[in-house]
Scaffold this motif. Sequence first.
Motif, PDB file in Angstrom:
ATOM      1  N   ASN A  39       0.995  11.693   8.452  1.00  0.00           N
ATOM      2  CA  ASN A  39       0.357  12.928   8.113  1.00  0.00           C
ATOM      3  C   ASN A  39       1.141  14.174   7.994  1.00  0.00           C
ATOM      4  O   ASN A  39       1.528  14.450   9.284  1.00  0.00           O
ATOM      5  CB  ASN A  39      -1.080  12.961   9.140  1.00  0.00           C
ATOM      6  CG  ASN A  39      -1.985  14.038   8.778  1.00  0.00           C
ATOM      7  OD1 ASN A  39      -1.735  14.539   7.802  1.00  0.00           O
ATOM      8  ND2 ASN A  39      -2.436  14.062   9.820  1.00  0.00           N
ATOM      9  N   PRO A  90       1.506   4.671  10.018  1.00  0.00           N
ATOM     10  CA  PRO A  90       0.571   5.467   9.363  1.00  0.00           C
ATOM     11  C   PRO A  90      -0.383   6.317  10.318  1.00  0.00           C
ATOM     12  O   PRO A  90      -0.580   5.946  11.272  1.00  0.00           O
ATOM     13  CB  PRO A  90      -0.199   4.075   9.092  1.00  0.00           C
ATOM     14  CG  PRO A  90       0.755   3.083   9.008  1.00  0.00           C
ATOM     15  CD  PRO A  90       1.790   3.528   9.945  1.00  0.00           C
ATOM     16  N   TYR A 139       6.113   6.655   4.425  1.00  0.00           N
ATOM     17  CA  TYR A 139       5.569   6.016   5.662  1.00  0.00           C
ATOM     18  C   TYR A 139       4.172   5.898   5.991  1.00  0.00           C
ATOM     19  O   TYR A 139       3.803   5.901   7.115  1.00  0.00           O
ATOM     20  CB  TYR A 139       6.485   6.232   6.577  1.00  0.00           C
ATOM     21  CG  TYR A 139       8.203   5.668   6.230  1.00  0.00           C
ATOM     22  CD1 TYR A 139       8.243   4.312   6.450  1.00  0.00           C
ATOM     23  CD2 TYR A 139       9.182   6.482   5.920  1.00  0.00           C
ATOM     24  CE1 TYR A 139       9.594   3.708   6.092  1.00  0.00           C
ATOM     25  CE2 TYR A 139      10.350   6.088   5.563  1.00  0.00           C
ATOM     26  CZ  TYR A 139      10.572   4.468   5.452  1.00  0.00           C
ATOM     27  OH  TYR A 139      11.834   3.953   5.228  1.00  0.00           O
ATOM     28  N   GLU A 140       3.437   6.566   5.253  1.00  0.00           N
ATOM     29  CA  GLU A 140       2.220   6.933   5.264  1.00  0.00           C
ATOM     30  C   GLU A 140       1.608   7.919   6.620  1.00  0.00           C
ATOM     31  O   GLU A 140       1.050   7.916   7.100  1.00  0.00           O
ATOM     32  CB  GLU A 140       1.192   5.644   5.553  1.00  0.00           C
ATOM     33  CG  GLU A 140       1.499   4.597   4.236  1.00  0.00           C
ATOM     34  CD  GLU A 140       0.865   3.485   4.640  1.00  0.00           C
ATOM     35  OE1 GLU A 140      -0.265   3.476   4.288  1.00  0.00           O
ATOM     36  OE2 GLU A 140       1.496   2.417   4.638  1.00  0.00           O
ATOM     37  N   HIS A 151       5.768  10.967   3.438  1.00  0.00           N
ATOM     38  CA  HIS A 151       4.302  10.025   2.795  1.00  0.00           C
ATOM     39  C   HIS A 151       4.828   8.615   2.585  1.00  0.00           C
ATOM     40  O   HIS A 151       3.619   7.773   2.630  1.00  0.00           O
ATOM     41  CB  HIS A 151       4.058  10.995   1.378  1.00  0.00           C
ATOM     42  CG  HIS A 151       3.525  12.205   1.392  1.00  0.00           C
ATOM     43  ND1 HIS A 151       3.902  13.481   0.942  1.00  0.00           N
ATOM     44  CD2 HIS A 151       2.530  12.601   2.344  1.00  0.00           C
ATOM     45  CE1 HIS A 151       3.280  14.384   1.224  1.00  0.00           C
ATOM     46  NE2 HIS A 151       2.272  14.102   2.434  1.00  0.00           N
ATOM     47  N   LYS A 201       0.799  -1.242  -0.030  1.00  0.00           N
ATOM     48  CA  LYS A 201      -0.095  -0.098  -0.105  1.00  0.00           C
ATOM     49  C   LYS A 201       1.067   1.329  -0.023  1.00  0.00           C
ATOM     50  O   LYS A 201       0.426   2.426  -0.545  1.00  0.00           O
ATOM     51  CB  LYS A 201      -0.931  -0.041   1.319  1.00  0.00           C
ATOM     52  CG  LYS A 201      -2.166   0.573   1.004  1.00  0.00           C
ATOM     53  CD  LYS A 201      -2.970   0.307   2.513  1.00  0.00           C
ATOM     54  CE  LYS A 201      -3.060   1.631   3.283  1.00  0.00           C
ATOM     55  NZ  LYS A 201      -3.566   1.469   4.690  1.00  0.00           N
ATOM     56  N   ARG A 202       2.055   1.342   0.597  1.00  0.00           N
ATOM     57  CA  ARG A 202       2.899   2.465   0.883  1.00  0.00           C
ATOM     58  C   ARG A 202       3.405   2.941  -0.437  1.00  0.00           C
ATOM     59  O   ARG A 202       3.846   3.956  -0.365  1.00  0.00           O
ATOM     60  CB  ARG A 202       4.056   2.115   1.895  1.00  0.00           C
ATOM     61  CG  ARG A 202       4.985   1.265   1.642  1.00  0.00           C
ATOM     62  CD  ARG A 202       6.043   1.346   2.667  1.00  0.00           C
ATOM     63  NE  ARG A 202       5.596   0.374   3.850  1.00  0.00           N
ATOM     64  CZ  ARG A 202       5.687  -0.831   3.827  1.00  0.00           C
ATOM     65  NH1 ARG A 202       6.389  -1.585   2.775  1.00  0.00           N
ATOM     66  NH2 ARG A 202       5.212  -1.627   4.860  1.00  0.00           N
TER      67      ARG A 202
END
Lengths: 403, 403
Positions: free
Chosen positions: B140, B116, B137-138, B135, B7-8
């Motif tokens: 914010n 995340p 490593y997801e 980003h 996903k990352r």
Amino acid sequence: MKYAFAKRVRHLQSSAVRDILKVVGRGDIISFAGGLPDDELFPFKGIEEAFSRVFAAGKGSALQYAETEGYRPLRESILERMEVKKGIKNYSNDEILITTGSQQAIDLFSRIMLGPGDVILTEDPTYLAALQVFHSYEANVVAVDSDDDGMLPEDLELKMKQLKPKAVYVVPTFSNPAGRVWSLERRKELVGLAHKYNVVIFEDDPYGELQFLKDETYVPLAALDDGSHVLYTSTFSKIAVPALRTGWIMGPYQIIRMMSQAKQANDLHTNSLSQQALYQLCTNFDLDGHIEHLSKVYKERMEVMVKCLTHSNLSGMSFVKPKGGMFLWIELSERLNTTILLNEAVKNGVAYVPGEPFYAGIAKKNTMRLNFTHSSPETIQKGIQSLVTVLSKNVDEQEHFFV
Amino acid sequence: MKYAFAKRVRHLQSSAVRDILKVVGRGDIISFAGGLPDDELFPFKGIEEAFSRVFAAGKGSALQYAETEGYRPLRESILERMEVKKGIKNYSNDEILITTGSQQAIDLFSRIMLGPGDVILTEDPTYLAALQVFHSYEANVVAVDSDDDGMLPEDLELKMKQLKPKAVYVVPTFSNPAGRVWSLERRKELVGLAHKYNVVIFEDDPYGELQFLKDETYVPLAALDDGSHVLYTSTFSKIAVPALRTGWIMGPYQIIRMMSQAKQANDLHTNSLSQQALYQLCTNFDLDGHIEHLSKVYKERMEVMVKCLTHSNLSGMSFVKPKGGMFLWIELSERLNTTILLNEAVKNGVAYVPGEPFYAGIAKKNTMRLNFTHSSPETIQKGIQSLVTVLSKNVDEQEHFFV
């Protein structure tokens, strides 16, 4: 202050090998622990000359930022070498990435492929620093039943079907730690199953060129595939020198491209002065002759180690004589726990790596990995003698206890 | 085959800078895009001699595997240099890690710290390859309102209180892309707030030594802290050469140790031949004299660029004259979109980086980053002329349209 680390660091631990190396490196201990080549055999002059050639060209641009994918002439040189030496010919210049050692290839692949809970299949035992990487991305590492010829196809197929793994990680030629070689049949079966179940194979081949039996052929999985399912990584660390941290990975364009983007975020590019020097080494130095010499010397050391162990008549010991690589893997009497015994061995002047951390599944605690490339024949004799003393004593005590 | 990436990777994209570099590097285009030092100013002889010294010692062990933490004499040399030059004196030999460039320092820190959804605060605009890492490593990423003196303390405190960030990422001295310098007061306020809300500060300082105004002092955050809340990273890429991919990070022991474990999984250790050569460079070469010369030449180029831009009288343009570093950040008429205009500029023979990708928050699309270190004064004059031609034409058209 208490620092709030990310969840994934739970899986990051200093590897047993390196922690032992740290202690052992300081003392007067014979170490069969590290996976080190012998630095007295390094092509020192060749490397020195290779750097001189780069500097002699006198171009400032040689020291500038460079392409993430790697120095183009080096990539071409490796592609050619891999075709000639290994029969790998599916990949173009866009399908090879130069990495900061093959460790980074394992890491980048995991980073783009493995999310929390994703399954990756491995041999058991397998390279512990690969296990560490897979765990650090919170993957679910599952061991496939194996014997001396490689993974057992029945168990492999069952696990591919049931667990839908993202990838299979294998070291099919002179594996670390077990020093084993997969049979051609098992290699073909793995590639076939990867196609059938759409699973990517990650073939790690750092030791493949350190071959002791000249007339045998070990075909890489990458040469059995059509370029769609196998990633192949290797390194200059074992055939030239480790200090330059230069390896490569070849594979399907989409995956190599994604890894290249991950590499850009990770370290922009691999040391490009070293890449240029290694290109000079590949071009102007007899690397094949060097590897042949290396293999000859390492084979002699392996033979000495095998002989000493065989003569020791240690009760309950067994091993497979390595056909190449750097390691001898020993199974001992089931009563011995090599993790517990390490301290005593080090006190007795000899170090090894306990087998336990190499297992993804249930560990055989009566195993150990011995490196034979970093010690002279005399040192090997002395070290094995010390090791056998410790082991014999403990086997005897245990047997006495169990009588 | 369709590959099932993690996903990352959704967040991994080739950076705009590097994609432009690739195209621009091939043609006859004047590029203000890349963050490149001038390779004609590299200390080529110094580097060559440094390598010669390492080879002259003739030790095979110089080419062996090495400690993950880095070559000890180099670490000591950097610690000493950082104390003398920067007033950073909180860190011991166990609190510095040699990295494969400072890009790796950003990446390893993110890997151990950001999960995340974890919040990291940044300036706006900020270094785009850092944004890319966060980003990936997801995390914010949240931008803090800033002016020419640094982050606004009110907004910073509000966001620390409300969002409980894991870290704050800043480039307080000659920032990339904005070329700005934080005031001492703002630096102190940031460190104070980090202590109050228990947030780690990641101070990225690749450009700090490229200083144009000799009598000014820019105290690093690391020198204002007690060693508990600030990580400080810098690199040899801008003061010596980028090809060797060698940087360092200093900070609290627990964090450095965890990063070192992540580094072990990532690439085992940084190229150690280069580390030894850089130690020789630090010891036997007048690095300070070299940096002084570099800064002088870069300042002249900056002055030429500023003069050309000022004389252009481009309607709606503004910028802050850089006090150091490598970049000039321009804000244009709000009617211009530099991302859209890039193609036209390149066709007209000049390249820059559009401001958009440097923003974590809402992007000002009428901004651009110009590098002044990689072109001669003559080339700068010519390039700015081409650039101004494109911009003027578009401003005029827009004005005409809006009349």
